[in-house]
Design a protein around this motif. Structure first.
Motif, PDB file in Angstrom:
ATOM      1  N   GLY A  77     -30.362  -3.938  -4.171  1.00  0.00           N
ATOM      2  CA  GLY A  77     -30.803  -4.796  -3.073  1.00  0.00           C
ATOM      3  C   GLY A  77     -32.266  -4.613  -2.733  1.00  0.00           C
ATOM      4  N   MET A  82     -33.621  -8.196  -0.409  1.00  0.00           N
ATOM      5  CA  MET A  82     -32.667  -8.887   0.458  1.00  0.00           C
ATOM      6  C   MET A  82     -31.912  -7.837   1.274  1.00  0.00           C
ATOM      7  SD  MET A  82     -31.045 -11.618  -2.186  1.00  0.00           S
ATOM      8  CE  MET A  82     -32.059 -12.764  -3.101  1.00  0.00           C
ATOM      9  N   ASP A  84     -30.796  -7.776   4.196  1.00  0.00           N
ATOM     10  CA  ASP A  84     -29.702  -8.232   5.054  1.00  0.00           C
ATOM     11  C   ASP A  84     -28.420  -8.500   4.265  1.00  0.00           C
ATOM     12  OD1 ASP A  84     -31.499 -10.028   3.948  1.00  0.00           O
ATOM     13  OD2 ASP A  84     -30.704 -11.688   5.138  1.00  0.00           O
ATOM     14  N   ARG A  85     -28.528  -8.610   2.980  1.00  0.00           N
ATOM     15  CA  ARG A  85     -27.327  -8.893   2.201  1.00  0.00           C
ATOM     16  C   ARG A  85     -26.733  -7.636   1.551  1.00  0.00           C
ATOM     17  NH1 ARG A  85     -26.635 -14.293   1.809  1.00  0.00           N
ATOM     18  NH2 ARG A  85     -28.514 -15.554   2.024  1.00  0.00           N
ATOM     19  N   GLU A  87     -24.850  -4.160   0.798  1.00  0.00           N
ATOM     20  CA  GLU A  87     -23.655  -3.453   1.263  1.00  0.00           C
ATOM     21  C   GLU A  87     -24.095  -2.319   2.168  1.00  0.00           C
ATOM     22  OE1 GLU A  87     -19.970  -3.620   0.203  1.00  0.00           O
ATOM     23  OE2 GLU A  87     -20.891  -5.597   0.383  1.00  0.00           O
ATOM     24  N   VAL A  96     -26.511  -5.671  -3.763  1.00  0.00           N
ATOM     25  CA  VAL A  96     -26.215  -7.042  -3.368  1.00  0.00           C
ATOM     26  C   VAL A  96     -25.335  -7.654  -4.449  1.00  0.00           C
ATOM     27  CG1 VAL A  96     -27.215  -9.317  -3.006  1.00  0.00           C
ATOM     28  CG2 VAL A  96     -28.376  -7.306  -2.112  1.00  0.00           C
ATOM     29  N   SER A 100     -21.878 -13.492  -4.864  1.00  0.00           N
ATOM     30  CA  SER A 100     -21.615 -14.074  -3.549  1.00  0.00           C
ATOM     31  C   SER A 100     -22.878 -14.658  -2.918  1.00  0.00           C
ATOM     32  CB  SER A 100     -21.012 -13.006  -2.623  1.00  0.00           C
ATOM     33  OG  SER A 100     -21.964 -11.980  -2.424  1.00  0.00           O
ATOM     34  N   LEU A 101     -23.974 -14.634  -3.642  1.00  0.00           N
ATOM     35  CA  LEU A 101     -25.206 -15.217  -3.105  1.00  0.00           C
ATOM     36  C   LEU A 101     -25.093 -16.739  -3.052  1.00  0.00           C
ATOM     37  CD1 LEU A 101     -28.213 -13.379  -4.795  1.00  0.00           C
ATOM     38  CD2 LEU A 101     -27.360 -13.130  -2.479  1.00  0.00           C
ATOM     39  N   ALA A 105     -30.493 -18.761  -3.002  1.00  0.00           N
ATOM     40  CA  ALA A 105     -30.900 -17.360  -3.123  1.00  0.00           C
ATOM     41  C   ALA A 105     -30.803 -16.918  -4.580  1.00  0.00           C
ATOM     42  CB  ALA A 105     -30.015 -16.485  -2.245  1.00  0.00           C
TER      43      ALA A 105
END
Lengths: 356, 324, 320
Positions: A77, A82, A84-85, A87, A96, A100-101, A105
Motif C-alpha cells: 500500500g 493509497m 486509506d485503502r 488493511e 491493498v 477490490s479497487l 484507481a
C-alpha cells in the motif's frame, strides 16, 4: 509499510472462463508471494494459467467469458500511495487488495505501479503513433511529468535499453524498428514510470536466439540497476535459469512447485519439473542421449483429471494421486511442491529428493 | 555414404515491391544465395539459422514448393529442376515435408482420416478398403488411436496434430523428409515426444532428414551434421558434436553462446558473446561477407571480398577470412 | 529447517497401505480425446441459435418459401383473374389484402410476387456460387498476370450501372417476345457475382499461403484439387455470408426495376409492380401499396438479420 518485505501477495486467486462447453478453471486457488527487489520466474506450458494469472493481477481478463471468481491480490500500500485503502490489521497489514479497487484507481496502478512487457511487441505498439508519443503518453497521463520532462525521460530510457541515437529514434514509427529493438522499446515503456513491479510475459518468445540473448542480457543489467521487482513468464526453464531468484512451475492452473532457482534445478521436488528438464536436450551435453519425454498432452481444463492434475502423465503416479489432489507442501526452505511422493509412506523414486 | 540429395549453387530470389503503395519498384529479396550441400542416405542434416537466413526457403525449394532462381537439386541422380510437372509429382511422393505449425498445416475442414488418406487418393493407390487400412496403420505408427479417423484436427492437441502431419508425410513411404521447424510450435513437454518419434521412424524406415530449426540444442541432439546459415549463405558445416566443441565461424560462436542452458549455476556466470545490431535486409545484403556488419572480428577485407566455404579438414567447412 | 509439513487428506478418506503404491498404467487414456465431436458447422449452428434476430430471419425466409410455393396453389383466386364488380375492395375475410383496380385478389398477387422475388434470389445465389466463387478462386490461386487481367475485367463490369444494362437489354429485346423478366435475370447475372468474386479472391489469397495449402502441394495434389477441396471449403463462411447479403439486394433491385417499369409488367405480379400500381391509388386505397411494401421490407430484414447472424457465427476470429 508492511514488515514482511513483500511487494505483492497473490492469495487464492481463482479465474474461470465460462464457455458454452463448460467452465474452464484457468487459475485455481493460486497463491504466490513476490518479495521486493526480486525476480520471480513463472514457468508453464500453454494452458498452465501463467498468463491468465498475470492478466488477473492487472485485471485485464476479458469479461465475458473470463471472470475472477475469488481471491486477493495484495500489493504494498505504501508503494501505491493509497494509505486509506490499506488493511489495518492481520497478516496483510499495510497491503491493498488490487481486486477490490474501483476501476479508476486500478487504472492508476496499471503502467504506473505495474508495468507490462508482452510477447509480441508489434501488437502492443500502436503502428500509427511515433515511439516518442507512445513513450511519453503514460508518464503524462499518470501526471508524473510535463511533456518536456517526459520527452527527456523517454530519451534517457531509450538510451538505457540500448537504442542508438535515441533522440532521433523518438520520432520514428514502430515499423521502423526491428523486432529486437521494438522489444527494447517495450521494456523502456514498461520502466518509464518506475513501476514497483514489471511483468514480462514471454518477452523473448517471438525473437531469434541472438536477439533473445540481447534482451536477456539487458534484463539482467536492468535487474542490477533498478529497484523494480520482475515477474518473468516463460515456457522455457532455461530462460528463467539465468535471471530469476525464485521459480514457480505452473500446470493446469495451479502451482506444482515453487523454489529458489538453485534448488529447483538441483533438486526438483516434482516429477513434472524433473520431466521438463529431461525432455529438453542440453547444448552442453557430452553425448547424444535419448530424450525422456513426458507422455500424453496437457489436460483438458474443461474436464481436468480427478486428483493430481499431472497424475495421468506421471511416471510415478500412485493410487492416491488419482483420488485426490495433493496439497502444496513445504519440502525445504522456501521450497514447496504439490506431490504425494513427499509423503513419508510413499515409495522412493530415483533422482527425487524426498523431504517431509 | 551414398548421397541421396545434392544441392548445388542454389539461389532463390523473390521479387518484391519496394516502391511503396503507389509506385512499383521491384527488387529481389535474396532468400537463398548460392548454397551447396549434400545429404547422405540415412543421415540427419540439421540446418540452423535465425529468421531471414533462408532455411525455410531451402527446404521448400527442395520439396518443389518454390522454383529455384538458379542452381540444381539432384535427388537420387535425377535433376529435380529439369523434370516435367508430372514426373516431378511422382518424385515428390518420395520427398515429403513436415510443417512447423500443426495448427495451420492440417485442413480444418477435413477429417483426420481424409487428411492422411489424401496422398494415396491423389496417386490412386489401392482400393478404398486398403487405404482405410493403411490410414489406421499410420495412425498406430505415430501413436494415435486409430478410432479417431473421423475426428477433425481442432479436436486434437498440438502434439497430436503434429503426429497427424507426420502420418500424412509417411503415407507415400517417402525416403527423404524435410522437417521445417517441426517442434518449435509445440509445448516443451511435447517436443521430446516428437523428436523421439522422428528418431524411431528414421531407424525403422531408413529415412533421411533435413531438420530445419532455430533451436541449436535440439538440432545438435537430432542431427549427424549441422549447416549454419546466415542471410542466405552457409557459413559453417560440421559434425554436430564438433561444431559445438570447436565452432570456427564467429557467427556460430555467437549463436552457440546465445542459447540459454537450464542450469542457473552455469547461466548466472556465463559470459555471452552478444551480437551488436540487427540482421541486415536480405534485399540489400552487405558487400563481401554478409556477416561483417555484426561480426566482432571484421576487417576491411571482409567488405571487399566474399569468403569462400573452405574445408578445414574432415568435412568441417567454414566461410571466414580469419579462420585457419 | 523448513516448517514441518502437515498432510491434509480429503474428508472421509484415510490413506491406507494401498494408497501409496504405483497406480496401474493406462497408456490408452493419454491419447484419448475427451471432448465430444464438434465440427465447424455444428459450432456455427450453435452460435447462430443464440442470435434471436438471425433465427427470426431464418424462419421468415422459410415461411416466404412455403408461401411462394404453396400460397398461389391453395388460393381460390388466380393472380390474373379479374373481377370488375369487386374492384378496390378494402381488406375483408374473402380478400384479406383487398382487391386492386381490376378486382384481382391482392393477397394472391403478393404471394405470386414472392415467387418472382425468390426466383431472382435463387438465380443470384446460383450465379454467385457458380461464377463468383470460381472466378475469384481462380484469379487468386493463379495470381500474377492471371489475377491482374481477371480483376481488371471485374473492375470494368463494376463500373457499369445495373440500370444501364437493363435499359440496353430492354431496347435490344424490344418486340422480340423475350419476357422482361429475362432482362432482369441477365442484368443481375452480369453484376451480382462481382462482389463475391472480390471477396473470394481476398480469402483465397490469404488461404493459399497457409501451411495446409503448401502441404497439399507437397503431397502432389493438382491445382484444381487444392482450389476446390482445400481452399474454397475454408472460405465457405464468408461465401455464405456474402450470398445472404447479396440475395436481398438482388431482390430489391428487381422490385425497384419493376417499380420504375423496367422489369416485369402486368398482368404478372411482382412486388415492384404491385407497389407501383398501388402508389397510383395511395391516397384513396393505401392498403394496395402497404402489403407489397411490407413484403419487401420483411424480406430485406429477414435476409439481412440472417446474414449478420451468419457473419458473427462463421467468423473464425470469434471462435473460442
Amino acid at each position: 509499510m508492511n514488515e514482511n518485505n513483500v511487494l505483492m501477495r497473490i492469495q487464492d486467486l481463482t479465474t474461470n472462463f465460462h464457455t458454452y462447453a463448460g467452465v474452464v478453471h484457468a487459475v485455481d486457488k493460486m497463491t504466490l508471494t513476490v518479495p521486493k527487489d526480486s525476480v520471480v520466474g513463472i514457468v508453464g506450458e500453454s494452458g498452465s494459467g501463467k498468463s491468465v494469472t498475470m492478466m488477473s493481477v492487472m485485471r485485464l481478463i476479458p469479461n465475458p467469458p473470463g471472470r475472477i471468481e475469488g481471491g486477493h491480490v495484495w500489493f504494498d500500500g505504501a508503494a501505491l500511495g493509497m494509505p486509506d485503502r490499506m488493511e489495518k490489521d492481520g497478516p496483510n497489514k499495510g497491503m491493498v487488495d488490487l481486486l477490490s479497487l474501483p476501476g479508476d484507481a486500478m487504472m492508476k496502478v496499471r503502467g504506473r505501479h505495474i508495468g507490462m512487457i508482452f510477447q509480441d511487441p508489434m501488437v502492443s505498439l500502436n503502428p500509427v503513433l511515433t515511439i516518442g508519443l507512445q513513450m511519453t503518453e503514460s508518464m503524462v497521463a499518470h501526471g508524473l511529468a510535463t511533456n518536456e520532462e517526459a520527452w527527456k525521460r523517454a530519451v534517457e530510457m531509450l538510451a538505457l535499453v540500448g537504442i542508438p541515437n535515441p533522440e532521433e529514434r523518438m520520432r520514428d514509427y514502430p515499423h521502423q524498428y526491428s523486432g529486437g529493438m521494438r522489444q527494447r522499446v517495450m521494456i523502456a515503456m514498461a520502466l518509464s514510470c518506475s513501476p514497483e513491479l514489471v511483468i514480462a510475459d514471454e518477452p523473448t518468445t517471438s525473437l531469434d536466439v541472438t536477439v533473445q540473448a540481447q534482451i536477456l542480457e539487458l534484463m539482467k543489467e536492468l535487474k542490477a540497476k533498478l529497484k523494480s521487482s520482475i515477474i518473468i513468464i516463460s515456457h522455457d526453464l532455461s530462460i528463467v535459469a539465468g535471471i530469476a531468484d525464485k521459480v514457480v512451475v505452473m500446470y493446469a492452473g495451479r502451482i506444482l512447485e515453487e523454489a529458489d532457482v538453485y534448488d529447483l534445478y538441483e533438486k526438483p521436488g516434482h516429477p513434472y519439473t524433473m520431466g521438463l528438464m529431461k525432455s529438453v536436450p542440453r547444448l552442453d551435453a557430452e553425448n547424444r542421449e535419448r530424450l525422456v519425454p513426458i507422455e500424453g498432452s496437457p489436460p483438458d481444463l474443461l474436464a481436468p483429471p480427478v486428483g493430481c492434475k499431472f497424475a495421468p502423465r506421471c511416471k510415478y503416479a500412485m493410487n492416491i494421486c488419482r483420488e485426490q489432489e495433493p496439497p502444496l507442501v513445504t519440502v525445504g526452505e522456501g521450497h514447496r511442491a504439490r506431490c504425494f511422493l513427499h509423503h513419508p509412506t510413499a515409495p522412493a523414486v530415483p533422482g527425487f529428493v524426498k523431504v517431509g | 555414404m551414398e548421397t541421396i540429395l545434392k544441392v548445388e549453387h542454389l539461389k532463390k530470389y523473390f521479387a518484391i515491391n519496394v516502391g511503396g503503395p503507389f509506385a512499383r519498384h521491384m527488387a529481389s529479396l535474396k532468400a537463398v544465395d548460392d548454397v551447396s550441400f549434400e545429404v547422405g542416405r540415412g543421415e540427419t542434416l540439421g540446418l540452423v539459422g535465425e529468421t531471414g537466413c533462408g532455411k525455410t526457403t531451402v527446404g521448400r525449394t527442395i520439396v518443389g514448393l518454390y522454383a529455384p532462381t538458379a542452381g540444381t537439386i539432384t535427388y537420387c541422380d535425377e535433376n529435380l529442376c529439369a523434370l516435367s510437372r508430372e514426373a516431378m509429382r511422382k518424385v515428390r511422393s518420395k520427398l515429403q515435408m513436415i510443417f512447423q505449425d500443426p495448427y495451420a498445416s492440417l485442413n480444418p475442414r477435413m477429417t483426420v482420416g481424409n487428411i492422411i488418406e489424401e496422398p494415396m487418393d491423389i496417386f490412386n493407390i489401392g482400393t478404398m478398403a486398403e487405404r482405410r487400412e493403411r490410414v489406421q496403420e499410420l495412425l498406430r505408427t505415430v501413436g494415435l488411436n486409430p478410432e479417431h479417423t473421423n475426428r477433425f484436427p481442432h479436436e486434437f492437441s498440438g502434439g497430436q496434430r503434429q503426429r497427424i502431419g507426420i502420418a500424412r508425410a509417411l503415407a507415400m513411404n517417402p525416403e527423404f523428409i524435410v522437417a521445417d521447424e517441426p517442434i518449435s510450435a509445440l509445448d516443451v513437454s511435447i517436443q521430446a515426444q516428437i523428436v523421439n518419434m522422428l528418431e524411431d521412424l528414421q531407424q525403422n524406415l531408413g529415412l533421411t532428414y533435413l531438420f530445419i530449426a532455430h533451436d541449436l540444442a535440439m538440432v545438435k541432439h537430432i542431427s549427424d551434421r549441422v549447416l549454419v546459415a546466415y542471410l542466405g549463405k552457409i557459413v559453417e558445416v560440421d559434425e554436430s558434436n564438433d561444431i559445438y566443441k570447436h565452432p570456427l565461424h564467429p557467427y556460430t560462436k555467437a549463436l552457440l553462446s546465445a542459447v540459454p542452458i537450464p542450469d542457473p549455476r552455469i547461466e548466472m556466470q556465463r559470459q555471452r558473446i552478444v551480437l551488436k545490431g540487427d540482421l541486415p535486409s536480405p534485399v540489400n545484403p552487405p558487400s563481401g561477407c554478409h556477416f561483417r556488419t555484426r561480426c566482432p572480428i571484421a576487417q576491411p577485407i571482409c567488405a571487399e571480398q566474399e569468403p569462400e566455404l573452405r574445408d578445414m579438414g574432415s568435412g568441417h567447412m567454414v566461410s571466414c577470412h580469419f579462420v585457419s | 529447517m523448513a516448517a514441518p509439513t502437515t498432510w491434509q487428506f480429503k474428508e472421509g478418506v484415510t490413506p491406507d497401505a494401498g494408497s501409496f503404491v504405483p497406480a496401474p498404467k493406462n497408456s490408452g487414456e493419454l491419447e484419448q480425446i475427451t471432448g465430444r465431436p464438434t465440427t465447424y458447422w455444428s459450432d456455427a449452428i450453435r452460435r447462430i441459435r443464440r442470435n434471436k434476430l438471425a433465427v427470426v430471419g431464418f424462419w421468415i425466409i422459410i415461411a416466404l418459401f412455403v408461401i411462394a410455393i404453396f400460397g398461389p396453389m391453395v388460393s381460390p383466386y388466380s393472380y390474373e383473374d379479374q373481377d370488375l364488380e369487386n374492384t378496390f375492395q378494402s381488406p375483408t375475410l374473402q380478400h384479406p389484402f383487398g382487391t386492386d383496380q381490376l378486382g384481382r385478389d391482392q393477397m394472391t398477387r403478393v404471394m405470386y410476387g414472392s415467387r418472382i422475388s425468390l426466383a431472382v434470389g435463387i438465380v443470384c445465389a446460383a450465379l454467385n456460387f457458380l461464377i463468383g466463387v470460381t472466378y475469384g478462386g481462380i484469379s487468386a490461386y493463379f495470381g500474377g498476370r492471371v489475377d491482374d487481367i481477371m480483376m481488371r475485367i471485374v473492375d470494368i463490369l463494376y463500373g457499369i450501372p445495373t440500370l444501364i444494362i437493363v435499359i440496353l437489354l430492354t431496347v435490344l429485346f424490344k418486340d422480340k417476345g423475350v419476357s422482361p423478366l429475362v432482362n432482369v435475370f441477365i442484368a443481375i447475372g452480369l453484376t451480382y457475382w462481382l462482389p463475391m468474386a472480390r471477396i473470394v479472391r481476398g480469402e483465397i489469397l490469404s488461404l493459399k499461403e497457409r501451411e495446409f495449402a503448401l502441404a497439399a502441394k507437397t503431397i502432389g495434389a493438382p491445382n484444381n484439387r487444392i482450389l476446390f477441396k482445400h481452399l474454397i471449403p475454408n472460405a465457405m463462411g464468408p461465401i455464405i455470408v456474402t450470398v445472404t447479403l447479396e440475395v436481398p439486394s438482388a431482390i430489391f433491385t428487381e422490385a425497384f426495376l419493376s417499380y420504375i417499369g423496367l422489369g416485369v409488367s402486368a398482368p404478372v405480379a411482382s412486388w415492384g409492380v404491385l407497389a407501383s400500381d398501388g402508389t397510383e391509388a395511395i391516397r384513396s386505397f393505401p392498403y394496395l401499396v402497404l402489403f407489397p411494401a411490407l413484403a419487401i421490407c420483411l424480406t430485406m430484414f429477414a435476409f439481412n438479420f440472417l446474414g449478420d447472424g451468419l457473419r458473427d457465427a462463421l467468423d473464425p476470429r470469434l471462435r473460442q
